[in-house]
Design a protein around this motif. Structure first.
Motif, PDB file in Angstrom:
ATOM      1  N   ASP A   1      -9.834   4.539  -4.172  1.00 37.09           N
ATOM      2  CA  ASP A   1      -8.764   3.711  -3.638  1.00 37.09           C
ATOM      3  C   ASP A   1      -8.700   2.367  -4.359  1.00 37.09           C
ATOM      4  O   ASP A   1      -7.616   1.870  -4.706  1.00 37.09           O
ATOM      5  CB  ASP A   1      -8.964   3.508  -2.138  1.00 37.09           C
ATOM      6  CG  ASP A   1      -7.759   2.876  -1.471  1.00 37.09           C
ATOM      7  OD1 ASP A   1      -6.651   2.983  -2.021  1.00 37.09           O
ATOM      8  OD2 ASP A   1      -7.923   2.262  -0.398  1.00 37.09           O
TER       9      ASP A   1
ATOM     10  N   SER B   1      -2.647  10.260  -7.147  1.00 42.22           N
ATOM     11  CA  SER B   1      -2.171   9.147  -6.328  1.00 42.22           C
ATOM     12  C   SER B   1      -1.252   8.220  -7.125  1.00 42.22           C
ATOM     13  O   SER B   1      -0.201   7.803  -6.641  1.00 42.22           O
ATOM     14  CB  SER B   1      -3.373   8.375  -5.775  1.00 42.22           C
ATOM     15  OG  SER B   1      -2.947   7.269  -4.996  1.00 42.22           O
TER      16      SER B   1
ATOM     17  N   HIS C   1       0.821  -1.213   0.000  1.00 45.92           N
ATOM     18  CA  HIS C   1       0.000   0.000   0.000  1.00 45.92           C
ATOM     19  C   HIS C   1       0.852   1.258   0.000  1.00 45.92           C
ATOM     20  O   HIS C   1       0.480   2.278  -0.584  1.00 45.92           O
ATOM     21  CB  HIS C   1      -0.925   0.001   1.220  1.00 45.92           C
ATOM     22  CG  HIS C   1      -1.887   1.150   1.246  1.00 45.92           C
ATOM     23  ND1 HIS C   1      -1.612   2.332   1.910  1.00 45.92           N
ATOM     24  CD2 HIS C   1      -3.111   1.313   0.679  1.00 45.92           C
ATOM     25  CE1 HIS C   1      -2.628   3.155   1.755  1.00 45.92           C
ATOM     26  NE2 HIS C   1      -3.541   2.568   1.018  1.00 45.92           N
TER      27      HIS C   1
END
Length: 470
Positions: A278, A325, A229
Protein backbone atom coordinates in the motif's frame (compact mmCIF):
# COMPACT_ATOMS: atom_id res chain seq x y z
CA UNK A 1 43.95 99.90 -95.41
CA UNK A 2 42.03 102.06 -93.04
CA UNK A 3 42.28 101.97 -89.34
CA UNK A 4 38.65 100.96 -88.87
CA UNK A 5 38.93 97.97 -91.18
CA UNK A 6 38.96 94.52 -89.47
CA UNK A 7 42.15 92.60 -89.25
CA UNK A 8 42.82 89.60 -91.40
CA UNK A 9 42.38 86.93 -88.66
CA UNK A 10 39.11 88.44 -87.39
CA UNK A 11 37.28 87.36 -90.49
CA UNK A 12 38.25 83.73 -90.15
CA UNK A 13 36.09 81.10 -88.35
CA UNK A 14 36.95 80.35 -84.70
CA UNK A 15 38.57 76.92 -84.68
CA UNK A 16 37.44 76.34 -81.03
CA UNK A 17 33.81 76.71 -81.88
CA UNK A 18 32.06 73.43 -82.82
CA UNK A 19 30.75 73.32 -86.26
CA UNK A 20 26.97 72.98 -86.29
CA UNK A 21 25.97 69.67 -87.81
CA UNK A 22 23.24 69.57 -90.35
CA UNK A 23 19.91 68.59 -88.78
CA UNK A 24 18.67 65.07 -89.46
CA UNK A 25 15.45 64.67 -91.27
CA UNK A 26 12.74 63.20 -89.10
CA UNK A 27 10.82 60.21 -90.33
CA UNK A 28 7.40 61.19 -91.37
CA UNK A 29 4.72 59.09 -89.55
CA UNK A 30 1.32 59.10 -91.03
CA UNK A 31 -1.96 59.40 -89.13
CA UNK A 32 -2.90 55.83 -89.99
CA UNK A 33 0.23 54.51 -88.26
CA UNK A 34 -0.53 56.47 -85.07
CA UNK A 35 -4.07 55.12 -84.90
CA UNK A 36 -2.89 51.57 -85.46
CA UNK A 37 -0.39 51.81 -82.55
CA UNK A 38 -3.05 53.32 -80.32
CA UNK A 39 -5.55 50.52 -80.83
CA UNK A 40 -2.91 47.78 -80.58
CA UNK A 41 -1.78 48.98 -77.11
CA UNK A 42 -5.33 48.82 -75.68
CA UNK A 43 -5.17 52.30 -74.24
CA UNK A 44 -8.50 53.11 -75.76
CA UNK A 45 -10.24 50.46 -73.59
CA UNK A 46 -8.56 51.67 -70.41
CA UNK A 47 -9.51 55.25 -71.07
CA UNK A 48 -13.01 54.22 -71.99
CA UNK A 49 -13.51 52.25 -68.76
CA UNK A 50 -12.04 55.11 -66.71
CA UNK A 51 -14.26 57.63 -68.41
CA UNK A 52 -17.24 55.37 -67.86
CA UNK A 53 -16.47 55.06 -64.14
CA UNK A 54 -15.96 58.83 -63.81
CA UNK A 55 -19.10 59.64 -65.64
CA UNK A 56 -21.20 57.15 -63.66
CA UNK A 57 -23.35 58.73 -60.97
CA UNK A 58 -22.51 57.86 -57.36
CA UNK A 59 -24.49 54.89 -56.06
CA UNK A 60 -25.18 53.52 -59.54
CA UNK A 61 -24.61 49.66 -59.51
CA UNK A 62 -22.61 49.97 -56.27
CA UNK A 63 -25.02 47.59 -54.51
CA UNK A 64 -24.29 44.86 -57.03
CA UNK A 65 -20.56 45.28 -56.61
CA UNK A 66 -20.85 45.27 -52.77
CA UNK A 67 -22.97 42.15 -52.95
CA UNK A 68 -20.36 40.37 -55.06
CA UNK A 69 -17.63 41.40 -52.61
CA UNK A 70 -19.63 40.10 -49.65
CA UNK A 71 -20.30 36.82 -51.42
CA UNK A 72 -16.59 36.40 -52.05
CA UNK A 73 -15.82 37.17 -48.41
CA UNK A 74 -18.38 34.61 -47.24
CA UNK A 75 -16.95 31.97 -49.57
CA UNK A 76 -13.45 32.72 -48.31
CA UNK A 77 -14.54 32.44 -44.65
CA UNK A 78 -16.21 29.12 -45.36
CA UNK A 79 -13.02 27.89 -47.00
CA UNK A 80 -10.96 28.95 -43.98
CA UNK A 81 -13.39 27.22 -41.58
CA UNK A 82 -13.21 24.01 -43.59
CA UNK A 83 -9.42 24.11 -43.47
CA UNK A 84 -9.48 24.64 -39.71
CA UNK A 85 -11.83 21.70 -39.19
CA UNK A 86 -9.62 19.46 -41.29
CA UNK A 87 -6.57 20.62 -39.36
CA UNK A 88 -8.28 19.81 -36.05
CA UNK A 89 -9.07 16.30 -37.28
CA UNK A 90 -5.48 15.79 -38.36
CA UNK A 91 -3.91 17.33 -35.24
CA UNK A 92 -6.18 17.48 -32.17
CA UNK A 93 -3.22 18.35 -29.97
CA UNK A 94 -5.21 20.58 -27.64
CA UNK A 95 -7.55 17.72 -26.77
CA UNK A 96 -4.74 15.51 -25.42
CA UNK A 97 -3.73 16.57 -21.90
CA UNK A 98 -0.18 16.44 -20.64
CA UNK A 99 0.77 14.04 -17.87
CA UNK A 100 -0.25 14.97 -14.35
CA UNK A 101 -3.04 13.95 -12.00
CA UNK A 102 -4.22 15.44 -8.76
CA UNK A 103 -2.95 13.20 -5.98
CA UNK A 104 -3.60 15.50 -3.02
CA UNK A 105 -6.86 17.26 -2.27
CA UNK A 106 -8.11 18.67 1.01
CA UNK A 107 -5.72 18.78 3.93
CA UNK A 108 -7.24 18.16 7.36
CA UNK A 109 -6.19 18.90 10.89
CA UNK A 110 -5.12 15.72 12.72
CA UNK A 111 -6.68 14.79 16.02
CA UNK A 112 -3.45 13.74 17.72
CA UNK A 113 -1.58 17.03 17.94
CA UNK A 114 -2.41 17.53 21.62
CA UNK A 115 -1.84 15.25 24.58
CA UNK A 116 1.47 13.66 23.61
CA UNK A 117 2.48 13.45 27.29
CA UNK A 118 5.96 14.78 26.60
CA UNK A 119 5.63 17.27 29.50
CA UNK A 120 5.90 14.36 31.95
CA UNK A 121 9.00 12.80 30.46
CA UNK A 122 11.90 12.14 32.81
CA UNK A 123 14.22 14.40 30.81
CA UNK A 124 12.13 17.50 31.50
CA UNK A 125 11.54 16.50 35.09
CA UNK A 126 15.29 16.18 35.63
CA UNK A 127 15.78 19.70 34.28
CA UNK A 128 12.97 21.06 36.42
CA UNK A 129 14.27 19.52 39.65
CA UNK A 130 17.98 20.22 39.24
CA UNK A 131 18.90 23.31 41.26
CA UNK A 132 22.42 23.38 39.78
CA UNK A 133 21.02 24.53 36.43
CA UNK A 134 20.07 27.85 37.94
CA UNK A 135 16.53 28.06 36.57
CA UNK A 136 13.12 26.51 37.18
CA UNK A 137 11.45 24.86 34.18
CA UNK A 138 7.70 25.14 34.27
CA UNK A 139 5.63 22.24 33.00
CA UNK A 140 3.82 24.54 30.54
CA UNK A 141 7.19 25.50 29.04
CA UNK A 142 8.39 21.94 28.64
CA UNK A 143 7.40 21.42 25.01
CA UNK A 144 8.82 24.78 23.91
CA UNK A 145 12.04 23.90 25.74
CA UNK A 146 12.23 20.58 23.88
CA UNK A 147 11.60 22.30 20.55
CA UNK A 148 14.53 24.61 21.17
CA UNK A 149 16.79 21.71 22.11
CA UNK A 150 15.67 19.77 19.06
CA UNK A 151 16.31 22.64 16.63
CA UNK A 152 19.68 23.41 18.22
CA UNK A 153 20.80 19.77 18.06
CA UNK A 154 21.17 19.36 21.83
CA UNK A 155 18.37 16.83 22.14
CA UNK A 156 20.17 14.29 19.97
CA UNK A 157 23.42 14.93 21.85
CA UNK A 158 21.69 14.22 25.16
CA UNK A 159 20.07 11.09 23.76
CA UNK A 160 23.42 9.87 22.45
CA UNK A 161 24.99 10.64 25.82
CA UNK A 162 22.41 8.64 27.74
CA UNK A 163 22.31 5.91 25.08
CA UNK A 164 18.52 5.73 25.01
CA UNK A 165 15.46 7.81 24.24
CA UNK A 166 12.11 7.82 26.00
CA UNK A 167 9.04 6.71 24.04
CA UNK A 168 7.23 9.98 24.79
CA UNK A 169 10.08 12.03 23.31
CA UNK A 170 10.33 9.79 20.24
CA UNK A 171 6.56 10.02 19.71
CA UNK A 172 6.60 13.79 20.16
CA UNK A 173 9.44 14.17 17.65
CA UNK A 174 7.57 12.01 15.12
CA UNK A 175 4.46 14.16 15.50
CA UNK A 176 6.54 17.29 14.94
CA UNK A 177 8.05 15.68 11.87
CA UNK A 178 4.68 14.79 10.37
CA UNK A 179 2.57 17.82 11.25
CA UNK A 180 4.66 20.81 12.32
CA UNK A 181 4.28 23.92 10.16
CA UNK A 182 7.66 25.19 11.40
CA UNK A 183 10.07 24.22 8.64
CA UNK A 184 13.13 24.31 10.89
CA UNK A 185 11.43 22.17 13.54
CA UNK A 186 10.25 19.78 10.84
CA UNK A 187 13.74 19.37 9.38
CA UNK A 188 15.27 18.96 12.83
CA UNK A 189 12.77 16.24 13.69
CA UNK A 190 13.61 14.47 10.41
CA UNK A 191 17.31 14.53 11.23
CA UNK A 192 16.53 13.28 14.75
CA UNK A 193 14.64 10.26 13.42
CA UNK A 194 17.24 9.63 10.71
CA UNK A 195 19.83 9.35 13.45
CA UNK A 196 17.64 7.04 15.54
CA UNK A 197 16.94 4.70 12.60
CA UNK A 198 20.54 4.56 11.40
CA UNK A 199 22.31 1.26 11.98
CA UNK A 200 25.99 0.86 12.68
CA UNK A 201 28.37 -1.67 11.12
CA UNK A 202 26.90 -4.45 13.26
CA UNK A 203 23.36 -3.66 12.01
CA UNK A 204 22.42 -2.30 15.42
CA UNK A 205 21.10 1.13 16.38
CA UNK A 206 23.44 3.53 18.12
CA UNK A 207 20.66 4.42 20.60
CA UNK A 208 18.25 2.12 22.38
CA UNK A 209 14.60 2.93 21.82
CA UNK A 210 11.36 0.98 21.89
CA UNK A 211 9.04 3.30 19.97
CA UNK A 212 8.89 2.89 16.19
CA UNK A 213 6.77 4.58 13.52
CA UNK A 214 3.87 2.38 12.46
CA UNK A 215 1.90 1.88 9.28
CA UNK A 216 -1.26 3.32 10.84
CA UNK A 217 0.49 6.53 11.94
CA UNK A 218 2.15 7.07 8.56
CA UNK A 219 -1.02 6.19 6.63
CA UNK A 220 -3.14 8.54 8.77
CA UNK A 221 -0.60 11.28 8.18
CA UNK A 222 -0.72 11.02 4.38
CA UNK A 223 -4.53 10.89 4.48
CA UNK A 224 -4.54 14.04 6.59
CA UNK A 225 -2.32 15.59 3.93
CA UNK A 226 -5.25 15.11 1.56
CA UNK A 227 -4.08 12.00 -0.30
CA UNK A 228 -6.87 10.82 -2.61
CA UNK A 229 -7.04 7.17 -1.69
CA UNK A 230 -10.00 6.37 -3.92
CA UNK A 231 -9.38 5.82 -7.62
CA UNK A 232 -8.87 7.73 -9.77
CA UNK A 233 -6.83 10.56 -8.34
CA UNK A 234 -9.00 13.44 -9.51
CA UNK A 235 -11.19 14.67 -6.65
CA UNK A 236 -11.54 18.32 -5.75
CA UNK A 237 -11.48 19.97 -2.36
CA UNK A 238 -15.01 20.14 -0.94
CA UNK A 239 -14.56 19.25 2.73
CA UNK A 240 -15.70 21.81 5.27
CA UNK A 241 -12.86 20.91 7.64
CA UNK A 242 -10.14 21.40 5.04
CA UNK A 243 -7.36 23.68 6.14
CA UNK A 244 -5.41 23.85 2.86
CA UNK A 245 -5.63 22.75 -0.75
CA UNK A 246 -2.29 21.94 -2.35
CA UNK A 247 0.86 19.88 -1.91
CA UNK A 248 1.52 19.17 1.79
CA UNK A 249 4.58 20.87 3.20
CA UNK A 250 5.42 17.84 5.37
CA UNK A 251 5.53 15.36 2.48
CA UNK A 252 9.33 15.53 2.25
CA UNK A 253 9.71 14.57 5.92
CA UNK A 254 7.13 11.80 5.44
CA UNK A 255 9.14 10.34 2.55
CA UNK A 256 12.35 10.51 4.54
CA UNK A 257 10.96 8.63 7.54
CA UNK A 258 9.33 5.99 5.31
CA UNK A 259 12.65 5.44 3.56
CA UNK A 260 14.45 5.16 6.89
CA UNK A 261 11.88 2.65 8.21
CA UNK A 262 12.48 0.40 5.20
CA UNK A 263 16.21 0.23 5.89
CA UNK A 264 15.89 -1.28 9.37
CA UNK A 265 13.88 -4.39 8.57
CA UNK A 266 16.67 -6.56 10.01
CA UNK A 267 16.07 -4.78 13.30
CA UNK A 268 12.31 -4.23 13.20
CA UNK A 269 9.63 -4.84 10.55
CA UNK A 270 7.67 -1.58 10.47
CA UNK A 271 5.37 -2.79 7.65
CA UNK A 272 3.79 -6.10 6.84
CA UNK A 273 4.00 -7.18 3.16
CA UNK A 274 0.46 -5.93 2.41
CA UNK A 275 1.13 -2.66 4.23
CA UNK A 276 4.37 -2.18 2.30
CA UNK A 277 2.44 -2.76 -0.93
CA UNK A 278 0.00 0.00 0.00
CA UNK A 279 2.80 2.43 0.86
CA UNK A 280 4.58 1.58 -2.40
CA UNK A 281 1.41 2.40 -4.37
CA UNK A 282 1.20 5.75 -2.57
CA UNK A 283 4.81 6.63 -3.33
CA UNK A 284 4.51 5.67 -7.01
CA UNK A 285 1.36 7.77 -7.34
CA UNK A 286 3.23 10.83 -6.07
CA UNK A 287 5.20 10.90 -9.34
CA UNK A 288 2.00 11.97 -11.10
CA UNK A 289 1.60 15.18 -9.11
CA UNK A 290 3.34 17.99 -11.00
CA UNK A 291 3.52 20.02 -7.81
CA UNK A 292 6.05 17.49 -6.49
CA UNK A 293 8.40 17.63 -9.49
CA UNK A 294 11.04 19.22 -7.32
CA UNK A 295 11.47 16.06 -5.24
CA UNK A 296 12.86 13.50 -7.72
CA UNK A 297 15.79 12.41 -5.56
CA UNK A 298 13.76 11.99 -2.37
CA UNK A 299 10.96 10.21 -4.22
CA UNK A 300 13.43 7.95 -6.02
CA UNK A 301 15.25 7.04 -2.80
CA UNK A 302 11.99 6.22 -1.03
CA UNK A 303 10.79 4.16 -4.01
CA UNK A 304 14.00 2.12 -4.16
CA UNK A 305 13.93 1.58 -0.38
CA UNK A 306 10.39 0.21 -0.55
CA UNK A 307 11.26 -2.08 -3.48
CA UNK A 308 14.19 -3.46 -1.48
CA UNK A 309 12.05 -3.88 1.67
CA UNK A 310 10.39 -7.11 0.49
CA UNK A 311 11.93 -10.52 0.97
CA UNK A 312 12.74 -12.60 -2.07
CA UNK A 313 9.77 -14.89 -1.40
CA UNK A 314 7.42 -11.90 -1.09
CA UNK A 315 8.50 -9.76 -4.00
CA UNK A 316 6.90 -11.47 -7.02
CA UNK A 317 3.37 -11.67 -5.58
CA UNK A 318 3.64 -8.21 -4.03
CA UNK A 319 4.87 -6.75 -7.31
CA UNK A 320 1.82 -8.13 -9.12
CA UNK A 321 -0.51 -6.64 -6.50
CA UNK A 322 1.15 -3.23 -6.80
CA UNK A 323 1.00 -3.30 -10.60
CA UNK A 324 -2.69 -4.21 -10.60
CA UNK A 325 -3.54 -1.50 -8.09
CA UNK A 326 -1.66 1.18 -10.04
CA UNK A 327 -3.16 0.15 -13.41
CA UNK A 328 -6.71 0.57 -12.05
CA UNK A 329 -6.02 4.13 -10.88
CA UNK A 330 -4.01 5.70 -13.68
CA UNK A 331 -5.52 6.87 -16.99
CA UNK A 332 -4.44 5.39 -20.31
CA UNK A 333 -2.69 8.49 -21.56
CA UNK A 334 0.68 10.09 -20.92
CA UNK A 335 0.15 9.43 -17.20
CA UNK A 336 0.66 5.69 -17.63
CA UNK A 337 3.91 6.33 -19.49
CA UNK A 338 4.99 8.65 -16.69
CA UNK A 339 4.30 5.92 -14.13
CA UNK A 340 6.43 3.40 -16.04
CA UNK A 341 9.24 5.90 -16.61
CA UNK A 342 9.45 6.77 -12.92
CA UNK A 343 10.71 3.23 -12.18
CA UNK A 344 14.31 4.09 -12.99
CA UNK A 345 16.13 1.41 -11.03
CA UNK A 346 18.51 -0.87 -12.90
CA UNK A 347 18.25 -3.86 -10.55
CA UNK A 348 16.19 -6.92 -11.34
CA UNK A 349 13.34 -5.95 -9.01
CA UNK A 350 12.87 -2.52 -10.58
CA UNK A 351 12.94 -4.02 -14.08
CA UNK A 352 10.37 -6.63 -13.12
CA UNK A 353 8.08 -4.00 -11.62
CA UNK A 354 8.35 -1.86 -14.75
CA UNK A 355 7.52 -4.86 -16.93
CA UNK A 356 4.53 -5.86 -14.79
CA UNK A 357 3.18 -2.31 -14.77
CA UNK A 358 3.28 -2.24 -18.58
CA UNK A 359 1.60 -5.66 -18.71
CA UNK A 360 -1.30 -4.67 -16.45
CA UNK A 361 -1.80 -1.34 -18.24
CA UNK A 362 -2.00 -3.05 -21.63
CA UNK A 363 -4.34 -5.68 -20.23
CA UNK A 364 -6.76 -3.03 -19.00
CA UNK A 365 -6.45 -1.01 -22.20
CA UNK A 366 -7.57 -3.91 -24.40
CA UNK A 367 -10.12 -5.18 -21.87
CA UNK A 368 -8.51 -8.57 -21.42
CA UNK A 369 -9.54 -10.64 -18.42
CA UNK A 370 -6.58 -13.00 -18.56
CA UNK A 371 -2.99 -11.81 -18.81
CA UNK A 372 -1.57 -13.28 -22.00
CA UNK A 373 1.43 -11.69 -23.69
CA UNK A 374 0.67 -13.32 -27.04
CA UNK A 375 -2.87 -11.90 -27.08
CA UNK A 376 -1.65 -8.47 -26.05
CA UNK A 377 0.98 -8.52 -28.80
CA UNK A 378 -1.64 -9.61 -31.33
CA UNK A 379 -3.92 -6.76 -30.26
CA UNK A 380 -1.13 -4.23 -30.71
CA UNK A 381 0.21 -5.55 -34.03
CA UNK A 382 -3.29 -5.79 -35.53
CA UNK A 383 -3.55 -2.00 -35.61
CA UNK A 384 -3.50 -0.78 -39.24
CA UNK A 385 -1.66 2.52 -39.54
CA UNK A 386 -3.10 3.11 -43.04
CA UNK A 387 -6.67 3.38 -41.79
CA UNK A 388 -8.05 6.88 -41.41
CA UNK A 389 -9.58 5.99 -38.05
CA UNK A 390 -6.22 4.90 -36.62
CA UNK A 391 -5.52 6.63 -33.30
CA UNK A 392 -1.80 7.30 -33.46
CA UNK A 393 -1.79 8.69 -29.94
CA UNK A 394 -3.04 5.42 -28.45
CA UNK A 395 -0.72 3.51 -30.75
CA UNK A 396 2.19 5.56 -29.38
CA UNK A 397 1.17 4.65 -25.82
CA UNK A 398 0.80 0.99 -26.74
CA UNK A 399 4.18 0.61 -28.45
CA UNK A 400 6.00 2.27 -25.54
CA UNK A 401 4.27 0.01 -23.02
CA UNK A 402 4.83 -3.07 -25.20
CA UNK A 403 8.54 -2.37 -25.49
CA UNK A 404 8.79 -2.00 -21.70
CA UNK A 405 6.90 -5.26 -21.27
CA UNK A 406 9.20 -7.23 -23.58
CA UNK A 407 12.59 -5.74 -22.77
CA UNK A 408 12.50 -4.34 -19.22
CA UNK A 409 13.18 -7.80 -17.86
CA UNK A 410 14.60 -11.00 -19.32
CA UNK A 411 11.30 -12.90 -19.13
CA UNK A 412 10.67 -12.73 -22.89
CA UNK A 413 14.20 -12.46 -24.28
CA UNK A 414 14.26 -16.13 -25.35
CA UNK A 415 10.83 -16.11 -27.02
CA UNK A 416 12.09 -15.60 -30.57
CA UNK A 417 8.63 -15.72 -32.21
CA UNK A 418 7.32 -12.90 -30.01
CA UNK A 419 10.43 -10.77 -30.49
CA UNK A 420 10.39 -11.25 -34.28
CA UNK A 421 6.71 -10.34 -34.52
CA UNK A 422 7.36 -7.21 -32.51
CA UNK A 423 10.31 -6.23 -34.70
CA UNK A 424 8.27 -6.66 -37.86
CA UNK A 425 5.52 -4.46 -36.49
CA UNK A 426 8.00 -1.73 -35.54
CA UNK A 427 9.49 -1.94 -39.03
CA UNK A 428 6.05 -1.55 -40.60
CA UNK A 429 5.29 1.49 -38.43
CA UNK A 430 8.56 3.13 -39.37
CA UNK A 431 8.13 2.53 -43.11
CA UNK A 432 4.37 2.66 -43.77
CA UNK A 433 3.82 6.03 -42.07
CA UNK A 434 4.97 8.62 -44.58
CA UNK A 435 6.84 11.80 -43.82
CA UNK A 436 3.91 13.79 -45.22
CA UNK A 437 1.36 12.15 -42.92
CA UNK A 438 0.24 15.11 -40.77
CA UNK A 439 -2.18 13.20 -38.60
CA UNK A 440 -1.79 13.73 -34.88
CA UNK A 441 1.13 11.75 -33.39
CA UNK A 442 1.83 10.04 -36.73
CA UNK A 443 5.35 11.42 -36.93
CA UNK A 444 5.98 10.58 -33.27
CA UNK A 445 4.87 6.98 -33.82
CA UNK A 446 7.14 6.70 -36.87
CA UNK A 447 10.15 8.14 -35.05
CA UNK A 448 9.51 6.12 -31.88
CA UNK A 449 9.10 2.90 -33.86
CA UNK A 450 12.38 3.54 -35.68
CA UNK A 451 14.15 4.19 -32.38
CA UNK A 452 12.70 1.12 -30.67
CA UNK A 453 13.48 -1.03 -33.71
CA UNK A 454 17.15 -0.16 -33.43
CA UNK A 455 17.08 -1.10 -29.77
CA UNK A 456 15.23 -4.34 -30.46
CA UNK A 457 17.82 -5.32 -33.03
CA UNK A 458 20.63 -4.86 -30.51
CA UNK A 459 18.97 -6.71 -27.63
CA UNK A 460 20.15 -10.29 -27.44
CA UNK A 461 18.36 -13.32 -26.04
CA UNK A 462 19.60 -14.45 -22.65
CA UNK A 463 22.67 -16.63 -23.04
CA UNK A 464 23.11 -15.71 -26.69
CA UNK A 465 26.47 -14.57 -27.97
CA UNK A 466 25.30 -12.98 -31.18
CA UNK A 467 22.54 -10.72 -32.42
CA UNK A 468 19.73 -12.80 -33.92
CA UNK A 469 18.91 -12.11 -37.53
CA UNK A 470 15.37 -11.39 -38.66
Amino acid sequence: MRIDDPLDFEGEDDPLLTVRRPAKRKKVIGLDDLLQDYFDSGKDELKASAAKSKGRPKGDNSDDEDKKIREKEIDFCKFVDECEEKAKVMDPGEDVPQWGQRVFGCQKLPSILGGTGVEKCQLLQSFGGDEQLGFDLEIEQGEAFLEGMLMNGWLMKLVALYGSVEDSIASWALTALLYSSNKKLQDSASEFWDSLLSLNEDDKPSVNFGYFPSYSILKDAVLNYGYLHDAPWSKTCTSEIAVADGPPQNITAWLRVVSACCKIRKLHSVFSPSEAEDVLVIVISLFLDRRLEGLPLILGDCLNSLISYFNTSEWESSCLMVAESISKRVNMDLNCLRIVDCITGTNDRSKFLRSQLALQLLKNSFGLKVVNVERILKSVTSINVKEKECSFFMLYVHIVLMDNLLFSSDAFRNKIAIIDAWRNFLRNCSTQIGCTDWRFYASKVRNKASYLLQGAMLKRPAGSGSIPAN
